[in-house]
Motif scaffolding. Sequence first.
Motif, mmCIF file in Angstrom:
data_model
loop_
_atom_site.group_PDB
_atom_site.id
_atom_site.type_symbol
_atom_site.label_atom_id
_atom_site.label_comp_id
_atom_site.label_asym_id
_atom_site.label_seq_id
_atom_site.Cartn_x
_atom_site.Cartn_y
_atom_site.Cartn_z
ATOM 1 N N THR A 19 21.948 7.323 -18.479
ATOM 2 C CA THR A 19 21.046 6.225 -18.796
ATOM 3 C C THR A 19 19.674 6.550 -18.225
ATOM 4 O O THR A 19 19.562 7.390 -17.335
ATOM 5 N N LYS A 20 18.650 5.908 -18.718
ATOM 6 C CA LYS A 20 17.299 6.138 -18.196
ATOM 7 C C LYS A 20 16.987 5.209 -17.028
ATOM 8 O O LYS A 20 16.013 5.417 -16.319
ATOM 9 N N GLU A 21 17.813 4.188 -16.847
ATOM 10 C CA GLU A 21 17.565 3.241 -15.762
ATOM 11 C C GLU A 21 17.746 3.939 -14.404
ATOM 12 O O GLU A 21 18.806 4.473 -14.096
ATOM 13 N N GLY A 22 16.683 3.970 -13.626
ATOM 14 C CA GLY A 22 16.733 4.600 -12.311
ATOM 15 C C GLY A 22 16.043 5.950 -12.259
ATOM 16 O O GLY A 22 15.744 6.440 -11.178
ATOM 17 N N TYR A 23 15.781 6.578 -13.402
ATOM 18 C CA TYR A 23 15.096 7.868 -13.412
ATOM 19 C C TYR A 23 13.789 7.778 -12.635
ATOM 20 O O TYR A 23 12.955 6.929 -12.912
ATOM 21 N N GLY A 24 13.626 8.637 -11.656
ATOM 22 C CA GLY A 24 12.378 8.701 -10.908
ATOM 23 C C GLY A 24 12.173 7.578 -9.913
ATOM 24 O O GLY A 24 11.137 7.511 -9.270
ATOM 25 N N SER A 25 13.132 6.699 -9.755
ATOM 26 C CA SER A 25 12.993 5.568 -8.829
ATOM 27 C C SER A 25 13.239 5.998 -7.387
ATOM 28 O O SER A 25 13.852 7.031 -7.131
ATOM 29 N N VAL A 26 12.776 5.165 -6.484
ATOM 30 C CA VAL A 26 13.009 5.357 -5.052
ATOM 31 C C VAL A 26 13.769 4.139 -4.559
ATOM 32 O O VAL A 26 13.368 3.009 -4.833
ATOM 33 N N LEU A 27 14.858 4.368 -3.854
ATOM 34 C CA LEU A 27 15.578 3.259 -3.241
ATOM 35 C C LEU A 27 14.984 3.101 -1.849
ATOM 36 O O LEU A 27 14.981 4.058 -1.064
ATOM 37 N N LYS A 61 0.834 -1.202 0.000
ATOM 38 C CA LYS A 61 0.000 0.000 0.000
ATOM 39 C C LYS A 61 0.873 1.258 0.000
ATOM 40 O O LYS A 61 0.611 2.212 -0.731
ATOM 41 N N VAL A 62 1.926 1.255 0.806
ATOM 42 C CA VAL A 62 2.843 2.401 0.848
ATOM 43 C C VAL A 62 3.457 2.620 -0.533
ATOM 44 O O VAL A 62 3.494 3.748 -1.033
ATOM 45 N N TYR A 63 3.915 1.545 -1.154
ATOM 46 C CA TYR A 63 4.533 1.670 -2.474
ATOM 47 C C TYR A 63 3.543 2.184 -3.519
ATOM 48 O O TYR A 63 3.930 2.869 -4.462
ATOM 49 N N GLN A 64 2.265 1.887 -3.345
ATOM 50 C CA GLN A 64 1.240 2.416 -4.249
ATOM 51 C C GLN A 64 0.963 3.889 -3.960
ATOM 52 O O GLN A 64 0.727 4.671 -4.875
ATOM 53 N N ASP A 65 0.985 4.273 -2.678
ATOM 54 C CA ASP A 65 0.648 5.643 -2.277
ATOM 55 C C ASP A 65 1.785 6.642 -2.509
ATOM 56 O O ASP A 65 1.529 7.801 -2.830
ATOM 57 N N ILE A 66 3.015 6.212 -2.299
ATOM 58 C CA ILE A 66 4.168 7.123 -2.303
ATOM 59 C C ILE A 66 4.276 7.971 -3.578
ATOM 60 O O ILE A 66 4.483 9.177 -3.481
ATOM 61 N N PRO A 67 4.140 7.413 -4.768
ATOM 62 C CA PRO A 67 4.272 8.281 -5.959
ATOM 63 C C PRO A 67 3.278 9.446 -5.952
ATOM 64 O O PRO A 67 3.622 10.563 -6.344
ATOM 65 N N TYR A 68 2.058 9.206 -5.480
ATOM 66 C CA TYR A 68 1.042 10.259 -5.444
ATOM 67 C C TYR A 68 1.329 11.272 -4.339
ATOM 68 O O TYR A 68 1.125 12.475 -4.520
ATOM 69 N N ALA A 116 3.107 16.648 -3.199
ATOM 70 C CA ALA A 116 3.970 17.511 -2.383
ATOM 71 C C ALA A 116 4.977 18.295 -3.207
ATOM 72 O O ALA A 116 5.262 19.459 -2.924
ATOM 73 N N MET A 117 5.517 17.671 -4.239
ATOM 74 C CA MET A 117 6.630 18.254 -4.974
ATOM 75 C C MET A 117 6.252 18.714 -6.380
ATOM 76 O O MET A 117 7.077 19.308 -7.066
ATOM 77 N N GLY A 118 5.053 18.379 -6.802
ATOM 78 C CA GLY A 118 4.681 18.687 -8.174
ATOM 79 C C GLY A 118 5.361 17.705 -9.109
ATOM 80 O O GLY A 118 5.942 16.711 -8.685
ATOM 81 N N ASP A 119 5.273 17.983 -10.376
ATOM 82 C CA ASP A 119 5.955 17.139 -11.357
ATOM 83 C C ASP A 119 7.384 17.639 -11.502
ATOM 84 O O ASP A 119 7.713 18.369 -12.437
ATOM 85 N N ALA A 120 8.220 17.262 -10.550
ATOM 86 C CA ALA A 120 9.610 17.724 -10.529
ATOM 87 C C ALA A 120 10.368 17.170 -11.730
ATOM 88 O O ALA A 120 10.229 15.999 -12.079
ATOM 89 N N SER A 121 11.169 18.029 -12.338
ATOM 90 C CA SER A 121 12.014 17.577 -13.441
ATOM 91 C C SER A 121 13.148 16.729 -12.870
ATOM 92 O O SER A 121 13.433 16.768 -11.674
ATOM 93 N N LEU A 122 13.785 15.985 -13.745
ATOM 94 C CA LEU A 122 14.893 15.144 -13.295
ATOM 95 C C LEU A 122 15.999 15.994 -12.675
ATOM 96 O O LEU A 122 16.631 15.598 -11.697
ATOM 97 N N GLU A 123 16.226 17.181 -13.221
ATOM 98 C CA GLU A 123 17.258 18.080 -12.683
ATOM 99 C C GLU A 123 16.885 18.578 -11.284
ATOM 100 O O GLU A 123 17.749 18.876 -10.475
#
Length: 186
Positions: A142-150, A35-42, A47-54
Amino acid sequence: MTYLSEMNEAIARASRLGLKTPNFQLMEGQLLNQKVYQDIPYIVRDAMGDASLEEVAAQCLSYHMRLLPILNDYFGTELTYTIGHVAVGSKIYFEQTEDQMQALIKSGVTQPQLSIHAWLTLPTCEILDFTLPTTFAMLSKTKEGYGSVLSGHADRLLNDVSYHPMLLGEDYLRRIGALVEFEYFL
């Protein structure tokens, strides 16, 4: 050394350096679940808006500071703003020694870039790092990892990744001039 042992050493280090540190209260069990993993992206998007990768990459200090009160509310418990270094296999990133920290406390930040990393620690010794995967992706082009959460329990992370807390809370960052005060409004 376990992550909890390193958290306790981080508290002792803060005392030796004359820094304030939040009270870390260990909680049994785990808070990270499906449930947390489903909720966290939203939660992060709201909270942060659609933050750019930078805006995410190499912005760990401010990004995690801004998410801290929101995630405290979400989990109904205090998460801990954690400063330290990360190891991937034998390669260490963002390492600062206690002597280097002491010197920065005396002199303040004099360079525009500071080799430092921050993440959030839950009271269960699980971690949330919203910036490192994107930072590594940008550095390696690389695109691998973009936007991911560890995330996960710090003693059981995958891919030979380990987190090593050096200090808890933001007092160190304020003392060295690396964090500016900001107001948080709901």
